[in-house]
Design a protein around this motif. Structure first.
Motif, short mmCIF file in Angstrom:
data_model
loop_
_atom_site.label_atom_id
_atom_site.label_comp_id
_atom_site.label_asym_id
_atom_site.label_seq_id
_atom_site.Cartn_x
_atom_site.Cartn_y
_atom_site.Cartn_z
N GLU A 2 1.18 -0.83 0.35
CA GLU A 2 0.31 -0.25 -0.07
C GLU A 2 1.01 1.49 0.20
OE1 GLU A 2 -3.39 2.26 2.63
OE2 GLU A 2 -2.88 0.01 3.12
N GLU A 3 1.62 1.46 0.62
CA GLU A 3 2.21 2.52 0.59
C GLU A 3 3.26 3.02 -0.15
OE1 GLU A 3 6.41 3.69 3.72
OE2 GLU A 3 5.57 2.43 3.69
N ASP A 4 4.23 1.39 -1.09
CA ASP A 4 5.03 1.61 -2.30
C ASP A 4 3.33 1.91 -3.05
OD1 ASP A 4 7.10 0.56 -1.76
OD2 ASP A 4 6.39 -1.68 -1.86
N ILE A 5 2.18 1.41 -3.46
CA ILE A 5 1.35 2.33 -4.13
C ILE A 5 1.52 4.17 -3.81
CG2 ILE A 5 -1.24 2.69 -4.69
CD1 ILE A 5 0.42 0.17 -6.63
N LEU A 6 0.84 4.32 -2.78
CA LEU A 6 0.91 5.78 -2.71
C LEU A 6 2.45 6.59 -2.96
CD1 LEU A 6 -0.15 5.58 1.07
CD2 LEU A 6 -1.55 6.30 -0.71
N ILE A 7 3.57 5.41 -2.49
CA ILE A 7 4.34 6.36 -3.29
C ILE A 7 4.77 6.45 -5.22
CG2 ILE A 7 7.42 6.11 -4.04
CD1 ILE A 7 7.19 5.04 -0.91
N LEU A 8 3.76 6.02 -5.73
CA LEU A 8 4.22 5.52 -7.05
C LEU A 8 3.07 6.59 -7.96
CD1 LEU A 8 4.31 4.04 -10.25
CD2 LEU A 8 3.03 2.45 -9.13
N THR A 9 1.64 6.75 -7.00
CA THR A 9 1.49 7.69 -7.63
C THR A 9 1.38 8.88 -7.38
OG1 THR A 9 -0.17 8.02 -5.52
CG2 THR A 9 -1.44 6.33 -6.58
N GLU A 10 1.99 9.33 -5.87
CA GLU A 10 3.34 10.79 -5.90
C GLU A 10 3.78 10.88 -7.15
OE1 GLU A 10 5.12 13.61 -2.75
OE2 GLU A 10 4.57 10.85 -1.86
N GLN A 11 4.57 10.09 -7.75
CA GLN A 11 6.20 10.14 -8.62
C GLN A 11 4.63 10.43 -9.77
OE1 GLN A 11 7.71 6.52 -9.40
NE2 GLN A 11 8.83 7.27 -10.88
N ILE A 12 3.91 9.66 -9.79
CA ILE A 12 3.48 9.80 -11.76
C ILE A 12 2.55 11.75 -11.46
CG2 ILE A 12 1.57 9.30 -12.92
CD1 ILE A 12 2.20 6.63 -12.01
N TYR A 13 2.16 11.77 -10.66
CA TYR A 13 1.25 13.09 -10.53
C TYR A 13 2.23 14.16 -10.35
CZ TYR A 13 -0.84 17.26 -8.42
OH TYR A 13 -1.84 18.38 -8.66
N LEU A 14 3.58 14.36 -9.74
CA LEU A 14 5.01 15.12 -9.74
C LEU A 14 5.57 14.98 -11.17
CD1 LEU A 14 6.48 14.39 -6.26
CD2 LEU A 14 5.08 16.43 -6.81
N LYS A 15 5.58 14.25 -11.81
CA LYS A 15 6.44 14.23 -12.50
C LYS A 15 5.43 14.06 -14.32
CE LYS A 15 9.15 11.49 -15.73
NZ LYS A 15 10.47 12.78 -16.34
N TYR A 16 4.08 13.95 -14.46
CA TYR A 16 3.43 14.14 -15.32
C TYR A 16 2.16 14.70 -15.39
CZ TYR A 16 6.73 9.79 -17.37
OH TYR A 16 7.43 9.26 -17.54
N GLY A 17 2.06 14.93 -14.73
CA GLY A 17 0.33 15.81 -14.18
C GLY A 17 -0.63 14.84 -13.82
N TYR A 18 -0.66 12.89 -13.61
CA TYR A 18 -1.85 12.54 -13.49
C TYR A 18 -2.02 11.95 -12.23
CZ TYR A 18 -2.02 12.00 -19.07
OH TYR A 18 -1.96 12.31 -19.87
N ASP A 19 -3.23 12.73 -11.83
CA ASP A 19 -3.75 11.92 -10.22
C ASP A 19 -4.74 10.69 -10.23
OD1 ASP A 19 -3.66 11.65 -7.22
OD2 ASP A 19 -4.69 14.60 -7.25
N PHE A 20 -3.69 9.79 -9.54
CA PHE A 20 -4.58 8.74 -9.76
C PHE A 20 -4.84 8.36 -7.89
CE2 PHE A 20 -2.62 7.38 -13.14
CZ PHE A 20 -3.41 7.16 -14.20
#
Length: 270
Positions: A2-20
C-alpha cells in the motif's frame, strides 16, 4: 504494498500530472500488478524507475492501467432507451451537444452518431469525445474498427431497434470497418481528465459509462458535480450498468428517468 502504491501515485502526479490518488485503491493496485506482469517487471521499484526514466514507457503504462474495454451498442437495451425515450426529447434543440466522458477507443461514440442519424438529428449534433488517454483518442478519431468484431456489433445494433444494417454506415478497408466521414465530421476528440479538468461546455446529454466504478467516493462526488455543472435543466446523464448517483452529494439535482438503464434527468433549478 500500500505504501509503495502511494509513492507510485505521487511520483506519477509530480512528473506527469496524472492524479490517481482518488482512484479505488483495490482497482488501481490490481491494474498496476497486471501491468507489471505484462511488462515482465519483477517489482514496483523497477516499475517506478522505468516510469521516471522513460516518457514513452509511461504512455504505454498509462494505456494499460486506464480501462479501455468497450464495444458498439454495448448493452442494447440502454441504446434502445436512448432511441425511444431520450432522443425524442432533444428534437426541439437547434444544436444538440453530447459529451462522451471517458470515451475510450470510440465505439460508443459512433453508436450514438448512428442513433442520431436514424433520428434525423445528426446534422445538428456535436459529439464531444474525451479521455485521459491520448492513444485511445487517436484510435477513436481514426473511425476504424476491426471487421472481426463487426458481426457482434451488428447483432447489438439490431437489438436497439436499428432501422437498417450496420454495414450501411461503413466501408470495409483492409480488414477494418471505416465508418463514413459524416459521423467523424460531427465529432470533437480531445484529452480531458475527469480528476483535474473543469467543465468546458454545456451539454444536452452526458454519457460516462463504467468509469465511476474505478473512483473512490470523494472523486465520484467531484465528477457528478462536474456533470451537474455541465448540464442545463432537463439535461440527461447516463452512467454504466453498475453505477448510480444516489450516493452523491449532488444526486439530488437529478431524478431517475430510467433507473434500470442508469439514465437521469437534471431537475430545474428551484
Amino acid at each position: 504494498m500500500e505504501e509503495d502504491i502511494l509513492i507510485l501515485t505521487e511520483q506519477i502526479y509530480l512528473k506527469y500530472g496524472y492524479d490517481f490518488s482518488d482512484y479505488s485503491k483495490d482497482s488501481f493496485t490490481r491494474r498496476v500488478n497486471n501491468a507489471m506482469i505484462r511488462f515482465n517487471i519483477p517489482d514496483i521499484h523497477q516499475l517506478r524507475s522505468r516510469i521516471q526514466e522513460s516518457d514513452l514507457f509511461f504512455n504505454t503504462f498509462l494505456e494499460e492501467i486506464t480501462v479501455n474495454v468497450t464495444e458498439m451498442f454495448r448493452d442494447p437495451e440502454f441504446y434502445k432507451t436512448l432511441r425511444k425515450t431520450v432522443l425524442p426529447e432533444l428534437t426541439d434543440q437547434p444544436l444538440i451537444r453530447i459529451w462522451h466522458a471517458g470515451c475510450s477507443s470510440g465505439e460508443e461514440v459512433y453508436s450514438m452518431a448512428i442513433l442520431l442519424k436514424e433520428a434525423g438529428l445528426l446534422e445538428r449534433s456535436l459529439l464531444y469525445a474525451t479521455d485521459i488517454n491520448q492513444r485511445v483518442l487517436e484510435k477513436a478519431s481514426a473511425a476504424k474498427f476491426s471487421l472481426e468484431n463487426i458481426n457482434g456489433y451488428a447483432e447489438n445494433y439490431k437489438k436497439t431497434g436499428g432501422t437498417g444494417n450496420l454495414s450501411d454506415y461503413y466501408t470495409p478497408v483492409s480488414g477494418m470497418a471505416l465508418f463514413h466521414e459524416e459521423f467523424k465530421n460531427r465529432m470533437v476528440f480531445s484529452p480531458h481528465n475527469l480528476v483535474a479538468d473543469q467543465s468546458f461546455n454545456e451539454f444536452n446529454l452526458i454519457l460516462c459509462r463504467n468509469v465511476l466504478i474505478y473512483f473512490n467516493h470523494t472523486l465520484q462526488n467531484k465528477v457528478v458535480q462536474l456533470f451537474s455543472d455541465s448540464l442545463p435543466s432537463n439535461g440527461f446523464l447516463a452512467l454504466g450498468s453498475k453505477e448510480g448517483i444516489d450516493f452523491s452529494l449532488y444526486g439530488s439535482t437529478f431524478y431517475p428517468l430510467n433507473r434500470r438503464q442508469r439514465i437521469w434527468k437534471k431537475l430545474p433549478a428551484s
